[in-house]
Design a protein around this motif. Structure first.
Motif, short mmCIF file in Angstrom:
data_model
loop_
_atom_site.label_atom_id
_atom_site.label_comp_id
_atom_site.label_asym_id
_atom_site.label_seq_id
_atom_site.Cartn_x
_atom_site.Cartn_y
_atom_site.Cartn_z
N TRP A 32 -1.25 -8.30 -13.25
CA TRP A 32 -1.23 -6.78 -13.43
C TRP A 32 -1.18 -7.07 -14.86
CZ3 TRP A 32 -4.98 -5.09 -10.81
CH2 TRP A 32 -5.22 -5.17 -9.37
N ARG A 33 0.33 -6.53 -15.40
CA ARG A 33 0.87 -6.25 -16.92
C ARG A 33 -0.61 -6.88 -17.91
NH1 ARG A 33 6.94 -4.73 -15.35
NH2 ARG A 33 7.05 -2.70 -15.55
N HIS A 34 -0.30 -8.12 -17.10
CA HIS A 34 -1.27 -8.59 -18.47
C HIS A 34 -2.63 -8.73 -18.40
CE1 HIS A 34 -2.94 -11.70 -20.82
NE2 HIS A 34 -3.80 -12.32 -20.25
N LEU A 35 -3.36 -7.83 -17.31
CA LEU A 35 -4.32 -7.19 -17.37
C LEU A 35 -4.38 -6.04 -18.14
CD1 LEU A 35 -5.78 -7.82 -13.99
CD2 LEU A 35 -6.63 -8.15 -15.91
N ALA A 36 -3.52 -5.47 -18.20
CA ALA A 36 -3.20 -3.77 -18.86
C ALA A 36 -3.22 -3.99 -19.64
CB ALA A 36 -2.02 -3.52 -18.49
N GLN A 37 -2.16 -4.95 -21.00
CA GLN A 37 -2.48 -4.97 -21.88
C GLN A 37 -4.30 -4.96 -22.62
OE1 GLN A 37 0.46 -8.89 -21.93
NE2 GLN A 37 2.30 -7.24 -22.43
N ARG A 38 -4.87 -6.61 -22.08
CA ARG A 38 -5.90 -6.59 -22.05
C ARG A 38 -6.63 -5.38 -22.09
NH1 ARG A 38 -8.46 -11.96 -19.21
NH2 ARG A 38 -10.46 -10.77 -20.50
N ALA A 39 -6.59 -4.47 -21.75
CA ALA A 39 -7.15 -3.22 -20.97
C ALA A 39 -7.06 -2.53 -22.81
CB ALA A 39 -7.16 -2.86 -19.80
N GLU A 64 -3.43 1.75 -17.55
CA GLU A 64 -3.03 2.96 -16.96
C GLU A 64 -2.48 1.83 -15.02
OE1 GLU A 64 -2.33 6.56 -18.98
OE2 GLU A 64 -3.89 6.14 -17.87
N THR A 65 -4.20 2.04 -14.52
CA THR A 65 -4.13 1.38 -13.51
C THR A 65 -3.95 0.53 -13.28
OG1 THR A 65 -6.12 3.23 -13.40
CG2 THR A 65 -5.64 1.65 -11.57
N TYR A 66 -3.59 -0.83 -14.14
CA TYR A 66 -3.11 -2.21 -13.36
C TYR A 66 -1.42 -2.06 -13.96
CZ TYR A 66 -8.14 -3.47 -14.92
OH TYR A 66 -8.76 -3.65 -14.42
N GLU A 67 -1.42 -1.43 -14.75
CA GLU A 67 0.43 -0.91 -15.28
C GLU A 67 0.75 0.00 -13.66
OE1 GLU A 67 3.78 -1.46 -16.42
OE2 GLU A 67 2.08 -1.80 -17.08
N HIS A 68 0.03 0.33 -13.05
CA HIS A 68 0.90 0.78 -11.99
C HIS A 68 1.14 0.22 -10.59
CE1 HIS A 68 1.00 4.15 -8.86
NE2 HIS A 68 0.29 4.05 -8.30
N ASN A 72 0.91 -1.08 0.12
CA ASN A 72 -0.03 -0.29 -0.33
C ASN A 72 0.70 1.55 0.13
OD1 ASN A 72 -1.95 -1.36 0.16
ND2 ASN A 72 -2.10 -2.08 2.04
N ALA A 73 1.34 1.34 0.84
CA ALA A 73 2.64 2.51 0.88
C ALA A 73 3.49 2.67 -0.55
CB ALA A 73 4.41 2.30 2.05
N ALA A 74 3.69 1.44 -1.53
CA ALA A 74 4.57 1.84 -2.37
C ALA A 74 3.34 1.94 -3.63
CB ALA A 74 5.19 0.16 -2.89
N VAL A 75 1.78 2.16 -2.97
CA VAL A 75 1.48 1.82 -4.29
C VAL A 75 1.16 3.63 -4.51
CG1 VAL A 75 -1.73 2.28 -4.77
CG2 VAL A 75 -0.46 -0.09 -4.35
N LYS A 76 1.35 4.42 -3.32
CA LYS A 76 0.82 5.31 -2.25
C LYS A 76 2.34 6.40 -3.11
CE LYS A 76 -1.79 6.16 1.17
NZ LYS A 76 -2.30 7.14 2.73
N ARG A 77 3.65 5.83 -2.94
CA ARG A 77 4.82 6.37 -3.20
C ARG A 77 4.36 6.66 -4.88
NH1 ARG A 77 7.33 2.68 -0.08
NH2 ARG A 77 7.45 1.58 -1.85
N SER A 78 4.25 5.65 -5.57
CA SER A 78 4.23 5.81 -7.26
C SER A 78 3.13 5.97 -7.47
CB SER A 78 4.21 4.38 -7.26
OG SER A 78 3.16 3.68 -7.06
N GLY A 79 2.64 7.10 -6.85
CA GLY A 79 1.79 8.23 -7.06
C GLY A 79 -0.36 7.72 -7.17
#
Length: 79
Positions: free
Chosen positions: A61-68, A29-33, A11-18
């Protein structure tokens, strides 16, 4: 460290990355994030089993990003 212990770090890593701008991001973009947050956290984890789980999760998550990214294209081709 197990996955339950790693959750606050994730959760902290997600916050740090914006994460504040996630609402305005596309699904891809969200899935890649999230994938990047998993990779960032995996770098900090010493337990090989936990690291592997995080790397697998990042891959999903990357696979989902590609599909999206492809989804709008396939919808356009149907019309």
């Amino acid at each position: 460290m197990n996955l339950r212990e790693a959750e606050p770090k994730f959760n902290a890593a997600v916050k740090r990355s914006g994460s504040e701008g996630l609402e305005s991001m596309s699904n891809a973009e969200t899935y890649e994030h999230y994938a990047m947050a998993c990779l960032d956290l995996a770098e900090c984890i010493e337990d090989p089993a936990v690291k592997l789980k995080l790397l697998e999760r990042a891959q999903k998550w990357r696979h989902l990003a590609q599909r999206a990214e492809q989804e709008p294209i396939s919808r356009q081709s149907e019309t």
